[in-house]
Design a protein around this motif. Structure first.
Motif, PDB file in Angstrom:
ATOM      1  N   PHE A 111       0.840  -1.216   0.000  1.00 30.25           N
ATOM      2  CA  PHE A 111       0.000   0.000   0.000  1.00 30.25           C
ATOM      3  C   PHE A 111       0.873   1.263   0.000  1.00 30.25           C
ATOM      4  O   PHE A 111       0.604   2.222  -0.724  1.00 30.25           O
ATOM      5  N   GLU A 112       1.911   1.251   0.813  1.00 32.75           N
ATOM      6  CA  GLU A 112       2.809   2.409   0.889  1.00 32.75           C
ATOM      7  C   GLU A 112       3.517   2.633  -0.456  1.00 32.75           C
ATOM      8  O   GLU A 112       3.709   3.773  -0.902  1.00 32.75           O
ATOM      9  N   TYR A 113       3.858   1.553  -1.122  1.00 24.83           N
ATOM     10  CA  TYR A 113       4.504   1.654  -2.440  1.00 24.83           C
ATOM     11  C   TYR A 113       3.530   2.252  -3.458  1.00 24.83           C
ATOM     12  O   TYR A 113       3.881   3.135  -4.241  1.00 24.83           O
ATOM     13  N   LEU A 114       2.271   1.752  -3.412  1.00 25.76           N
ATOM     14  CA  LEU A 114       1.249   2.261  -4.352  1.00 25.76           C
ATOM     15  C   LEU A 114       0.977   3.743  -4.094  1.00 25.76           C
ATOM     16  O   LEU A 114       0.853   4.530  -5.041  1.00 25.76           O
ATOM     17  N   ARG A 115       0.913   4.126  -2.811  1.00 26.57           N
ATOM     18  CA  ARG A 115       0.670   5.535  -2.477  1.00 26.57           C
ATOM     19  C   ARG A 115       1.799   6.408  -2.992  1.00 26.57           C
ATOM     20  O   ARG A 115       1.595   7.488  -3.543  1.00 26.57           O
ATOM     21  N   SER A 116       3.040   5.913  -2.857  1.00 27.50           N
ATOM     22  CA  SER A 116       4.204   6.658  -3.310  1.00 27.50           C
ATOM     23  C   SER A 116       4.199   6.816  -4.828  1.00 27.50           C
ATOM     24  O   SER A 116       4.550   7.867  -5.372  1.00 27.50           O
ATOM     25  N   ILE A 117       3.769   5.727  -5.514  1.00 28.27           N
ATOM     26  CA  ILE A 117       3.667   5.787  -6.978  1.00 28.27           C
ATOM     27  C   ILE A 117       2.716   6.901  -7.410  1.00 28.27           C
ATOM     28  O   ILE A 117       2.982   7.663  -8.345  1.00 28.27           O
ATOM     29  N   LEU A 118       1.600   6.969  -6.728  1.00 26.44           N
ATOM     30  CA  LEU A 118       0.545   7.908  -7.118  1.00 26.44           C
ATOM     31  C   LEU A 118       0.819   9.345  -6.703  1.00 26.44           C
ATOM     32  O   LEU A 118       0.458  10.283  -7.425  1.00 26.44           O
ATOM     33  N   TYR A 119       1.497   9.562  -5.573  1.00 27.41           N
ATOM     34  CA  TYR A 119       1.547  10.908  -5.017  1.00 27.41           C
ATOM     35  C   TYR A 119       2.940  11.496  -4.807  1.00 27.41           C
ATOM     36  O   TYR A 119       3.080  12.722  -4.775  1.00 27.41           O
ATOM     37  N   ASP A 120       3.941  10.688  -4.627  1.00 23.51           N
ATOM     38  CA  ASP A 120       5.261  11.242  -4.302  1.00 23.51           C
ATOM     39  C   ASP A 120       6.004  11.704  -5.567  1.00 23.51           C
ATOM     40  O   ASP A 120       6.024  10.966  -6.567  1.00 23.51           O
ATOM     41  N   PRO A 121       6.654  12.876  -5.474  1.00 24.79           N
ATOM     42  CA  PRO A 121       7.489  13.315  -6.608  1.00 24.79           C
ATOM     43  C   PRO A 121       8.622  12.331  -6.870  1.00 24.79           C
ATOM     44  O   PRO A 121       8.984  12.082  -8.022  1.00 24.79           O
ATOM     45  N   LYS A 122       9.179  11.812  -5.777  1.00 24.14           N
ATOM     46  CA  LYS A 122      10.219  10.805  -5.911  1.00 24.14           C
ATOM     47  C   LYS A 122       9.714   9.525  -5.252  1.00 24.14           C
ATOM     48  O   LYS A 122       9.503   9.457  -4.038  1.00 24.14           O
ATOM     49  N   ILE A 123       9.501   8.519  -6.082  1.00 25.28           N
ATOM     50  CA  ILE A 123       8.862   7.294  -5.600  1.00 25.28           C
ATOM     51  C   ILE A 123       9.830   6.475  -4.742  1.00 25.28           C
ATOM     52  O   ILE A 123      11.000   6.298  -5.101  1.00 25.28           O
ATOM     53  N   LYS A 124       9.305   6.023  -3.632  1.00 27.13           N
ATOM     54  CA  LYS A 124      10.086   5.145  -2.762  1.00 27.13           C
ATOM     55  C   LYS A 124      10.082   3.738  -3.362  1.00 27.13           C
ATOM     56  O   LYS A 124       9.031   3.191  -3.642  1.00 27.13           O
ATOM     57  N   GLN A 125      11.250   3.184  -3.563  1.00 32.54           N
ATOM     58  CA  GLN A 125      11.363   1.910  -4.243  1.00 32.54           C
ATOM     59  C   GLN A 125      10.941   0.750  -3.332  1.00 32.54           C
ATOM     60  O   GLN A 125      11.088   0.800  -2.112  1.00 32.54           O
ATOM     61  N   LEU A 126      10.425  -0.282  -3.943  1.00 28.19           N
ATOM     62  CA  LEU A 126       9.969  -1.465  -3.224  1.00 28.19           C
ATOM     63  C   LEU A 126      11.016  -2.577  -3.351  1.00 28.19           C
ATOM     64  O   LEU A 126      11.445  -2.899  -4.462  1.00 28.19           O
ATOM     65  N   ASP A 127      11.378  -3.132  -2.200  1.00 26.06           N
ATOM     66  CA  ASP A 127      12.310  -4.276  -2.195  1.00 26.06           C
ATOM     67  C   ASP A 127      11.472  -5.535  -2.272  1.00 26.06           C
ATOM     68  O   ASP A 127      10.794  -5.927  -1.308  1.00 26.06           O
ATOM     69  N   ILE A 128      11.498  -6.145  -3.429  1.00 24.03           N
ATOM     70  CA  ILE A 128      10.670  -7.337  -3.643  1.00 24.03           C
ATOM     71  C   ILE A 128      11.039  -8.436  -2.634  1.00 24.03           C
ATOM     72  O   ILE A 128      10.164  -9.182  -2.144  1.00 24.03           O
ATOM     73  N   GLU A 129      12.288  -8.561  -2.286  1.00 25.21           N
ATOM     74  CA  GLU A 129      12.750  -9.598  -1.373  1.00 25.21           C
ATOM     75  C   GLU A 129      12.179  -9.426   0.023  1.00 25.21           C
ATOM     76  O   GLU A 129      12.150 -10.373   0.818  1.00 25.21           O
ATOM     77  N   SER A 130      11.705  -8.190   0.332  1.00 19.45           N
ATOM     78  CA  SER A 130      11.146  -7.955   1.668  1.00 19.45           C
ATOM     79  C   SER A 130       9.731  -8.491   1.779  1.00 19.45           C
ATOM     80  O   SER A 130       9.149  -8.514   2.871  1.00 19.45           O
ATOM     81  N   LEU A 131       9.155  -8.882   0.675  1.00 22.06           N
ATOM     82  CA  LEU A 131       7.794  -9.422   0.668  1.00 22.06           C
ATOM     83  C   LEU A 131       7.835 -10.940   0.772  1.00 22.06           C
ATOM     84  O   LEU A 131       8.774 -11.597   0.294  1.00 22.06           O
ATOM     85  N   ASP A 132       6.785 -11.439   1.351  1.00 21.12           N
ATOM     86  CA  ASP A 132       6.660 -12.884   1.368  1.00 21.12           C
ATOM     87  C   ASP A 132       6.390 -13.367  -0.045  1.00 21.12           C
ATOM     88  O   ASP A 132       5.836 -12.629  -0.886  1.00 21.12           O
ATOM     89  N   GLU A 133       6.770 -14.590  -0.348  1.00 24.81           N
ATOM     90  CA  GLU A 133       6.692 -15.107  -1.711  1.00 24.81           C
ATOM     91  C   GLU A 133       5.323 -14.958  -2.342  1.00 24.81           C
ATOM     92  O   GLU A 133       5.243 -14.576  -3.524  1.00 24.81           O
TER      93      GLU A 133
END
Length: 310
Positions: free
Chosen positions: A10-32
């Motif tokens: 959700f935080e990644y999606l919010r950043s995509i939509l609203y942040d001038p500089k998008i916060k990157q998502l670490d795929i490895e931090s997610l469960d499979e």
């Protein structure tokens, strides 16, 4: 576990939509089970970033911006706007060149405004052209009128040669030069007699015939004017006195030689030279000198033609 993955996504999606500089998502931090969804959001980030950059360029009028690839469906409407703006720009340039046939039908209310503008521009240009044509015609008429006035002011109506005003104006200009001038002051003999005996129409013919003979035997650039009813002046530039005297004598002979009328035709002439070193001299003084010399010949002609006039 679910809460943690949901929060990251959700935080990644919010950043995509609203942040001038998008916060990157670490795929490895997610469960499979959530990594595929994370990869999907990364693809969405790329598409949205491209859409934002594309829309920003168009909003600033940069119509040369590179068009996104076909697989970015988020940009489809922007591509249509981009294409419309490019075509509208081309149409505006055509209007600027004077092509008022351009119309817009694909931009709603703007289309009405554009079409109204081109129609008004066409009507305005038509009015301006009409006014310009009127002004051109008026200027032409005014120029012709001024030319006619100048001709009227400088031309003798009966003979179509220069008049007294023209003669004085030309002489004043010539006297300021260093040219040798010969002034031939001519006075038609018998004009009063012809007017009284045969009428003024015959007198007018007599004057015109004299002018015709003189014009045939002087140079094109010589000045020939009528300065009074029966008085004429010929101005010869750069002509020796002897040559001028021979020329006038020849004209007098030819004029008198015509026998189609019942009266003699002749004119008296006084010839004077106005040299380069003339100092200060007035036009009227020259006329007086030439007139005095003309009267010497006039007296002789009265005796010569007295019997012919009876």
């Amino acid at each position: 576990m679910v809460d943690k993955n949901s929060e990251l996504l959700f935080e990644y999606l919010r950043s995509i939509l609203y942040d001038p500089k998008i916060k990157q998502l670490d795929i490895e931090s997610l469960d499979e089970p959530f990594q595929k969804l994370g990869l999907g959001l990364q693809f969405l980030e790329k598409e949205i970033t491209e859409m934002k950059e594309y829309s920003a360029a168009i909003s600033k009028g940069n119509l040369l911006v590179k068009v996104p690839e076909k697989d970015n469906l988020l940009c489809e409407n922007l591509k249509n706007i981009h294409a419309n703006l490019k075509h509208l720009t081309w149409q505006a340039k055509q209007v600027a060149k004077g092509d008022y046939s351009q119309t817009v039908s694909y931009l709603g209310e703007f289309s009405d405004a554009f079409n109204t503008m081109t129609k008004q521009l066409e009507e305005r240009e038509a009015r301006l052209k009409q006014e310009a044509e009127k002004e051109k015609a008026y200027a032409k008429m005014l120029n012709r009128y001024n030319q006619e006035l100048e001709i009227e002011a400088n031309q003798d109506e009966l003979t179509q040669i220069g008049n007294r005003h023209f003669f004085i104006d030309k002489m004043e200009k010539l006297l300021k030069t260093d040219e040798d001038l010969i002034i031939c002051y001519c006075d038609l003999d018998h004009l009063k007699y012809i007017n009284d005996k045969y009428g003024h129409a015959e007198g007018d013919w007599y004057i015109r015939y004299f002018v015709k003979i003189v014009k045939k035997h002087i140079r094109e650039h010589d000045i020939f004017t009528r300065i009074g009813g029966d008085e004429f002046c010929i101005v010869l530039c750069g002509c020796p006195v002897k040559t001028a005297m021979d020329k006038i004598e020849q004209i007098q002979t030819l004029f008198h030689a015509d026998i189609t009328k019942r009266y003699p035709k002749s004119f008296s002439c006084g010839i004077i030279e106005v040299p380069k070193e003339r100092g200060s001299i007035e036009v009227m003084d020259i006329i007086k000198q030439a007139d005095a010399m003309m009267y010497k010949q006039k007296k002789a002609h009265k005796t010569t033609y007295q019997l012919e006039l009876k």
